[in-house]
Design a protein around this motif. Sequence first.
Motif, PDB file in Angstrom:
ATOM      1  N   LEU A 131       0.830  -1.213   0.000  1.00  0.00           N
ATOM      2  CA  LEU A 131       0.000   0.000   0.000  1.00  0.00           C
ATOM      3  C   LEU A 131       0.866   1.266   0.000  1.00  0.00           C
ATOM      4  CD1 LEU A 131      -3.084   0.817   0.209  1.00  0.00           C
ATOM      5  CD2 LEU A 131      -2.466   1.491   2.526  1.00  0.00           C
ATOM      6  N   GLY A 132       1.993   1.208   0.753  1.00  0.00           N
ATOM      7  CA  GLY A 132       2.918   2.356   0.809  1.00  0.00           C
ATOM      8  C   GLY A 132       3.416   2.692  -0.594  1.00  0.00           C
ATOM      9  N   GLY A 133       3.724   1.648  -1.399  1.00  0.00           N
ATOM     10  CA  GLY A 133       4.203   1.863  -2.761  1.00  0.00           C
ATOM     11  C   GLY A 133       3.144   2.579  -3.588  1.00  0.00           C
ATOM     12  N   ARG A 134       1.887   2.151  -3.425  1.00  0.00           N
ATOM     13  CA  ARG A 134       0.785   2.782  -4.182  1.00  0.00           C
ATOM     14  C   ARG A 134       0.615   4.243  -3.787  1.00  0.00           C
ATOM     15  NH1 ARG A 134      -3.323  -1.205  -6.210  1.00  0.00           N
ATOM     16  NH2 ARG A 134      -4.666   0.606  -6.433  1.00  0.00           N
ATOM     17  N   LEU A 162       2.872   6.151  -2.508  1.00  0.00           N
ATOM     18  CA  LEU A 162       4.047   6.891  -2.965  1.00  0.00           C
ATOM     19  C   LEU A 162       3.860   7.281  -4.436  1.00  0.00           C
ATOM     20  CD1 LEU A 162       7.107   7.564  -1.970  1.00  0.00           C
ATOM     21  CD2 LEU A 162       7.700   5.689  -3.480  1.00  0.00           C
ATOM     22  N   ALA A 163       3.362   6.284  -5.201  1.00  0.00           N
ATOM     23  CA  ALA A 163       3.150   6.539  -6.626  1.00  0.00           C
ATOM     24  C   ALA A 163       2.115   7.637  -6.841  1.00  0.00           C
ATOM     25  CB  ALA A 163       2.718   5.249  -7.318  1.00  0.00           C
ATOM     26  N   ALA A 164       1.120   7.655  -5.936  1.00  0.00           N
ATOM     27  CA  ALA A 164       0.057   8.662  -6.058  1.00  0.00           C
ATOM     28  C   ALA A 164       0.490  10.006  -5.456  1.00  0.00           C
ATOM     29  CB  ALA A 164      -1.208   8.162  -5.359  1.00  0.00           C
TER      30      ALA A 164
END
Length: 574
Positions: free
Chosen positions: A262-265, A267-269
């Motif tokens: 979720l952190g990656g998502r 970050l991407a957002a």
Amino acid sequence: MKIAWRVLLGARKYWLQLGIGFVGVVMATIAGFYLPWAIRSLTQLATEGSSQFAAEALKIGLLLLGATCVQAMGTSLAGYMNHYAALHYVADLRTRLYSKYQQMSLRYFHRSRTGDLTGRVVNDAMEAEIFIAHAIPDFIVNGLTFIGVGILLLTINVKLALISLITIPLLLAITIWQSKRLSPLWGENSKARGEIAGKVQENLSGMKEIQIFNRQEEERGNVSRLATKHTNTYLRASLFYETSVPLLAFVTALGTVLVVILGGRLLAAGELSIADIIGFIAYLGMFYQPVKSFSGLVEMGGRAAAGLKRVYDVLEEEEDIQEKRNAVRLPRVQGQISFQDVTFAYQDGAPVLERLNLTIDPGKTVALVGTTGVGKSTLASLVNRFYDPQAGSIRVDGIDLRDVTISSLRDNISMVLQDTFLFDGSVYDNIAYGWKDATRKDVIAAANAAKAHDFIAQMEQGYDTLIGERGVRLSGGQKQRLSIARAILRNAPILILDEATSALDTKTEQEIQQELDDISKDRTTLVIAHRLSTIRHADQIVVLDGTEVAEMGTHEELLRSGGIYSRLYESQAS
Ligand SMILES: Nc1ncnc2c1ncn2[C@@H]1O[C@H](COP(=O)(O)OP(=O)(O)OP(=O)(O)O)[C@@H](O)[C@H]1O
């Protein structure tokens, strides 16, 4: 939980130290929160390409140094203060336990194993240290860490913080299941350990008998069975523990996996920086730690509680020989002893004495005679309240024994028993045990009266010779003479001689008998002797048969009447 309150209330004398310990724990825990925060701040500075990076890093470094110092000081303060309180409480518990043992009747010691009772003082009381110095502080650290780090996670990112909570119910369910199963298992484990201690202690005392009757194989088997039982109970507990710990680690890792995805998502957002993710993951380890160690803590607490329960069980045990609240001090008595309708049984339904009546006049010597096991020693041990009768009463100078303090009653009685017990100490100390204010002159006079002085004088260090485990071994007769000297020194108005001269040869017995006759002249004396020749001069001979007094009279009267006594006497004479 009940035990935790009990420990804390019991240790209230040390609340100041515990309070300081608490402050130390809080200081150390909060200071420990700074490291992940510092990592996050440094990453943030680096990713932002700050021109003041070196100066900012120095500031963070100094703050980290301060936090580390506070953490070290807090840990040290808490560790010492909590141990101070814990170990003093352990000493209190051990003293209280021992003092409780001293109040228990002989009945209690007959049904308990010495090793088990010793184990409660030595091992189980020590569990209070685990409770106070480890379980409770760890519980506070965990609680504070969970709440404090939880708040920090929320400040970093609410969505991520909520996601990381998903695994918590599962983690809790596993630890609760584990603790419910573990507590009783640790209880069984403590019991099994106590059984081994009891058996080994018993066998060490009876080693002579084991070797005489060649029972080494059986006894080795008995000890081995108990050792295996302990291993099995421990292994059952261990199985639960060892399966649940890796399970917990797995579920914890799942939480981190969720945060990474979720952190990656996020970050991407653009909702989250890389510094936040690094800080979050660094905190996440701290956040799950209390939940993970909850099971270990519960297990540690459960084991300590099981041990402490064994201590509190003894402290709560009701003494079967109780002193009345308004018991009075018995002054030095004349020495009249009367048994009125006394009924006594060790086990319900098997009375040893039934509605027994007997009055012994002050200053008289009364001998108790009867076949072995008829109840002579039992009758004598009722006089100083080793036991209380189930019915009837025993009076000294007309005063019911239950109305006086036990210590004042026992101050009036001196006893020489069949099995002499001497303490590990000098000859002098062992004789002086009879009277705490005795002078050296009194001790020597008593030894002289008991015909013990000569053999003591021949020892290399005389009265200072050490006897018992650390010193010389005495013969049965020598031991008996020391115990007679100890009783003579006590100078009590009532003297009970239970097979007092049975370990002596006939010549020494006759010599001591004269001394005993002398010292019993001005005191009430109750004599139990199998060799009837030693009691023929008694003022009165009481013959017990079945559960009551069958005959009573002087030697001559009883011989003339041709009853049980005369038959016993004739059988010994022939
Ligand atoms: N602690 C005990 N628990 C249960 N029963 C006991 C206990 N002590 C003694 N007894 C039993 O009570 C009865 C009386 O024992 P007691 O020792 O008073 O007899 P005694 O006449 O003094 O015997 P002896 O002459 O052999 O010393 C016996 O049957 C004995 O087995």
